[in-house]
Motif scaffolding. Structure first.
Motif, PDB file in Angstrom:
ATOM      1  N   GLY B  28       0.790  -1.226   0.000  1.00 15.38           N
ATOM      2  CA  GLY B  28       0.000   0.000   0.000  1.00 15.38           C
ATOM      3  C   GLY B  28       0.821   1.273   0.000  1.00 15.38           C
ATOM      4  N   HIS B  29       2.112   1.167   0.215  1.00 15.23           N
ATOM      5  CA  HIS B  29       2.971   2.352   0.194  1.00 15.23           C
ATOM      6  C   HIS B  29       3.284   2.727  -1.252  1.00 15.23           C
ATOM      7  CE1 HIS B  29       4.753   2.412   4.549  1.00 15.23           C
ATOM      8  NE2 HIS B  29       3.429   2.384   4.515  1.00 15.23           N
ATOM      9  N   THR B  30       3.029   3.986  -1.584  1.00 16.43           N
ATOM     10  CA  THR B  30       3.234   4.403  -2.963  1.00 16.43           C
ATOM     11  C   THR B  30       4.633   4.967  -3.205  1.00 16.43           C
ATOM     12  OG1 THR B  30       2.372   6.618  -2.519  1.00 16.43           O
ATOM     13  CG2 THR B  30       0.786   4.940  -3.216  1.00 16.43           C
ATOM     14  N   ALA B  31       5.277   5.417  -2.150  1.00 15.71           N
ATOM     15  CA  ALA B  31       6.605   6.010  -2.297  1.00 15.71           C
ATOM     16  C   ALA B  31       7.675   5.012  -1.884  1.00 15.71           C
ATOM     17  CB  ALA B  31       6.722   7.267  -1.450  1.00 15.71           C
ATOM     18  N   LEU B  32       8.770   4.998  -2.642  1.00 14.19           N
ATOM     19  CA  LEU B  32       9.871   4.076  -2.369  1.00 14.19           C
ATOM     20  C   LEU B  32      11.187   4.809  -2.554  1.00 14.19           C
ATOM     21  CD1 LEU B  32      10.147   0.391  -3.398  1.00 14.19           C
ATOM     22  CD2 LEU B  32      12.067   1.927  -3.863  1.00 14.19           C
ATOM     23  N   TYR B  33      12.119   4.554  -1.672  1.00 12.97           N
ATOM     24  CA  TYR B  33      13.398   5.266  -1.649  1.00 12.97           C
ATOM     25  C   TYR B  33      14.539   4.252  -1.573  1.00 12.97           C
ATOM     26  CZ  TYR B  33      10.048   8.590   0.413  1.00 12.97           C
ATOM     27  OH  TYR B  33       8.957   9.366   0.675  1.00 12.97           O
ATOM     28  N   TRP B  34      15.640   4.592  -2.213  1.00 17.57           N
ATOM     29  CA  TRP B  34      16.887   3.840  -2.039  1.00 17.57           C
ATOM     30  C   TRP B  34      17.928   4.771  -1.410  1.00 17.57           C
ATOM     31  CZ3 TRP B  34      17.743  -1.262  -2.722  1.00 17.57           C
ATOM     32  CH2 TRP B  34      16.848  -2.003  -3.514  1.00 17.57           C
ATOM     33  N   TYR B  35      18.637   4.211  -0.432  1.00 18.25           N
ATOM     34  CA  TYR B  35      19.742   4.908   0.212  1.00 18.25           C
ATOM     35  C   TYR B  35      20.952   3.976   0.208  1.00 18.25           C
ATOM     36  CZ  TYR B  35      16.383   8.261   2.257  1.00 18.25           C
ATOM     37  OH  TYR B  35      15.424   9.221   2.443  1.00 18.25           O
ATOM     38  N   ARG B  36      22.117   4.562   0.371  1.00 19.62           N
ATOM     39  CA  ARG B  36      23.343   3.772   0.493  1.00 19.62           C
ATOM     40  C   ARG B  36      24.030   4.179   1.799  1.00 19.62           C
ATOM     41  NH1 ARG B  36      27.943   3.863  -4.149  1.00 19.62           N
ATOM     42  NH2 ARG B  36      28.098   6.068  -3.583  1.00 19.62           N
ATOM     43  N   GLN B  37      24.493   3.174   2.530  1.00 25.67           N
ATOM     44  CA  GLN B  37      25.146   3.446   3.805  1.00 25.67           C
ATOM     45  C   GLN B  37      26.531   2.816   3.827  1.00 25.67           C
ATOM     46  OE1 GLN B  37      23.139   1.881   7.334  1.00 25.67           O
ATOM     47  NE2 GLN B  37      23.961   3.544   8.585  1.00 25.67           N
ATOM     48  N   SER B  38      27.545   3.675   3.902  1.00 21.40           N
ATOM     49  CA  SER B  38      28.916   3.201   4.043  1.00 21.40           C
ATOM     50  C   SER B  38      29.213   2.965   5.516  1.00 21.40           C
ATOM     51  CB  SER B  38      29.887   4.223   3.454  1.00 21.40           C
ATOM     52  OG  SER B  38      29.619   4.419   2.080  1.00 21.40           O
ATOM     53  N   LEU B  39      30.227   2.180   5.779  1.00 20.97           N
ATOM     54  CA  LEU B  39      30.566   1.796   7.148  1.00 20.97           C
ATOM     55  C   LEU B  39      30.804   3.020   8.023  1.00 20.97           C
ATOM     56  CD1 LEU B  39      31.034  -0.736   8.853  1.00 20.97           C
ATOM     57  CD2 LEU B  39      33.473  -0.536   8.325  1.00 20.97           C
ATOM     58  N   GLY B  40      30.081   3.087   9.138  1.00 17.84           N
ATOM     59  CA  GLY B  40      30.275   4.170  10.081  1.00 17.84           C
ATOM     60  C   GLY B  40      29.608   5.477   9.705  1.00 17.84           C
ATOM     61  N   GLN B  41      28.813   5.462   8.649  1.00 19.34           N
ATOM     62  CA  GLN B  41      28.159   6.680   8.176  1.00 19.34           C
ATOM     63  C   GLN B  41      26.641   6.542   8.223  1.00 19.34           C
ATOM     64  OE1 GLN B  41      30.006   9.410   7.314  1.00 19.34           O
ATOM     65  NE2 GLN B  41      31.772   8.168   7.939  1.00 19.34           N
ATOM     66  N   GLY B  42      25.969   7.661   8.106  1.00 18.67           N
ATOM     67  CA  GLY B  42      24.520   7.628   7.975  1.00 18.67           C
ATOM     68  C   GLY B  42      24.130   7.307   6.539  1.00 18.67           C
ATOM     69  N   PRO B  43      22.896   6.880   6.337  1.00 23.19           N
ATOM     70  CA  PRO B  43      22.444   6.597   4.966  1.00 23.19           C
ATOM     71  C   PRO B  43      22.467   7.843   4.092  1.00 23.19           C
ATOM     72  CG  PRO B  43      20.953   5.639   6.593  1.00 23.19           C
ATOM     73  CD  PRO B  43      21.882   6.543   7.341  1.00 23.19           C
ATOM     74  N   GLU B  44      22.776   7.637   2.813  1.00 25.91           N
ATOM     75  CA  GLU B  44      22.776   8.730   1.835  1.00 25.91           C
ATOM     76  C   GLU B  44      21.762   8.407   0.734  1.00 25.91           C
ATOM     77  OE1 GLU B  44      27.255  10.524   1.874  1.00 25.91           O
ATOM     78  OE2 GLU B  44      26.961   8.637   0.809  1.00 25.91           O
ATOM     79  N   PHE B  45      20.976   9.397   0.403  1.00 29.57           N
ATOM     80  CA  PHE B  45      19.901   9.236  -0.568  1.00 29.57           C
ATOM     81  C   PHE B  45      20.440   8.919  -1.958  1.00 29.57           C
ATOM     82  CE2 PHE B  45      15.944  10.028  -2.640  1.00 29.57           C
ATOM     83  CZ  PHE B  45      16.225  10.747  -3.794  1.00 29.57           C
ATOM     84  N   LEU B  46      19.752   7.990  -2.635  1.00 32.29           N
ATOM     85  CA  LEU B  46      20.089   7.673  -4.025  1.00 32.29           C
ATOM     86  C   LEU B  46      18.977   8.082  -4.984  1.00 32.29           C
ATOM     87  CD1 LEU B  46      21.600   4.077  -3.623  1.00 32.29           C
ATOM     88  CD2 LEU B  46      22.837   6.231  -3.927  1.00 32.29           C
ATOM     89  N   ILE B  47      17.763   7.546  -4.747  1.00 33.31           N
ATOM     90  CA  ILE B  47      16.670   7.747  -5.702  1.00 33.31           C
ATOM     91  C   ILE B  47      15.337   7.560  -4.990  1.00 33.31           C
ATOM     92  CG2 ILE B  47      16.698   5.317  -6.426  1.00 33.31           C
ATOM     93  CD1 ILE B  47      16.030   6.269  -9.286  1.00 33.31           C
ATOM     94  N   TYR B  48      14.319   8.243  -5.510  1.00 28.18           N
ATOM     95  CA  TYR B  48      12.982   8.188  -4.942  1.00 28.18           C
ATOM     96  C   TYR B  48      11.966   7.934  -6.051  1.00 28.18           C
ATOM     97  CZ  TYR B  48       8.618  10.737  -4.041  1.00 28.18           C
ATOM     98  OH  TYR B  48       7.307  11.130  -3.980  1.00 28.18           O
ATOM     99  N   PHE B  49      11.041   7.014  -5.793  1.00 21.61           N
ATOM    100  CA  PHE B  49       9.950   6.702  -6.711  1.00 21.61           C
ATOM    101  C   PHE B  49       8.617   7.103  -6.098  1.00 21.61           C
ATOM    102  CE2 PHE B  49      11.809   4.102 -10.053  1.00 21.61           C
ATOM    103  CZ  PHE B  49      12.998   3.671  -9.493  1.00 21.61           C
ATOM    104  N   GLN B  50       7.792   7.730  -6.913  1.00 24.30           N
ATOM    105  CA  GLN B  50       6.390   7.915  -6.558  1.00 24.30           C
ATOM    106  C   GLN B  50       5.611   7.105  -7.594  1.00 24.30           C
ATOM    107  OE1 GLN B  50       4.805   9.294  -3.946  1.00 24.30           O
ATOM    108  NE2 GLN B  50       2.975   8.469  -4.900  1.00 24.30           N
ATOM    109  N   GLY B  51       5.034   5.988  -7.163  1.00 24.64           N
ATOM    110  CA  GLY B  51       4.421   5.081  -8.121  1.00 24.64           C
ATOM    111  C   GLY B  51       5.491   4.409  -8.961  1.00 24.64           C
ATOM    112  N   THR B  52       5.318   4.436 -10.267  1.00 25.31           N
ATOM    113  CA  THR B  52       6.252   3.762 -11.163  1.00 25.31           C
ATOM    114  C   THR B  52       7.409   4.643 -11.605  1.00 25.31           C
ATOM    115  OG1 THR B  52       4.959   4.395 -13.093  1.00 25.31           O
ATOM    116  CG2 THR B  52       4.408   2.292 -12.070  1.00 25.31           C
TER     117      THR B  52
END
Lengths: 112, 116
Positions: B28-52
């Protein structure tokens, strides 16, 4: 126990004591802030959030304080338990954007 | 209910190979996000989808990275010609409607990618 500043990424706290985790956020335009907890090998878990029109919000055993004047966010955990041991991240979001910007994280270790 | 799931949990590959990482968002969630997390760091945004559609891919580091979400649910992050610097934990998150202000993002457990 309390962490201070951006450059002290660890906090050791006695079980049963209160913990204070601090975060200096970067963008004065940010209007939404979230604290996440990340245990080893797991993804970040939502703890509590706060909007910029508030300065305090309470949850179960946790309180978030926001000071926009100095761009500072803190997470207070009451009666810290061994299960609270994890890395804690603050994240911010600016208006009309969707991505979260994360801080470096604070590692909390609870001593028995 | 079920949370965000990601497969595989671990992926080891050799430099130059192609990899695909999969994310199943909360139903049911329409939004989807990818993040990348390197060792010892916070997640960093890659890409965001709204629907397709990819509404924001500004975080993808270069054109070796690509992501799709053809039916508006499952998403695949694709990395071509992998490099050792791509080694990280790749996190997927989803949210209900992705309003521009306070939509909570829920994260999956991540895929740990190691490029040898």
């Amino acid at each position: 126990g309390e962490s201070v500043g951006l450059h002290l990424p660890t906090l050791s706290v006695q079980e049963g004591d209160n913990s204070i985790i601090n975060c200096a956020y970067s963008n004065s335009a940010s209007d939404y802030f979230i604290w996440y907890k990340q245990e080893s090998g797991k993804g970040p878990q939502f703890i509590i959030d706060i909007r910029s029109n508030m300065d305090k919000r309470q949850g179960q055993r946790v309180t978030v304080l926001l000071n926009k004047t100095v761009k500072h966010l803190s997470l207070q955990i009451a009666a810290t338990q061994p299960g609270d041991s994890a890395v804690y991240f603050c994240a911010e979001k600016i208006p009309n954007d969707y991505k979260l910007s994360f801080g470096a994280g604070t590692t909390v270790t609870v001593r028995a | 209910g079920a949370g965000v799931s990601q497969t595989p949990s671990n992926k080891v590959t050799e430099k130059g190979k192609y990899v695909e990482l999969r994310c199943d968002p909360i139903s049911g969630h329409t939004a989807l996000y990818w993040y990348r997390q390197s060792l010892g760091q916070g997640p960093e945004f890659l890409i965001y989808f709204q629907g397709t559609g990819a509404a924001d891919d500004s975080g993808l580091p270069n054109d070796r990275f690509f992501a799709v979400r053809p039916e508006g649910s499952v998403s695949t992050l694709k990395i071509q010609r992998t490099e050792r610097g791509d080694s990280a934990v790749y996190l997927c998150a989803s949210s209900l409607v992705a309003s521009a202000s306070t939509d909570t993002q829920y994260f999956g457990p991540g895929t740990r990618l190691t490029v040898l």
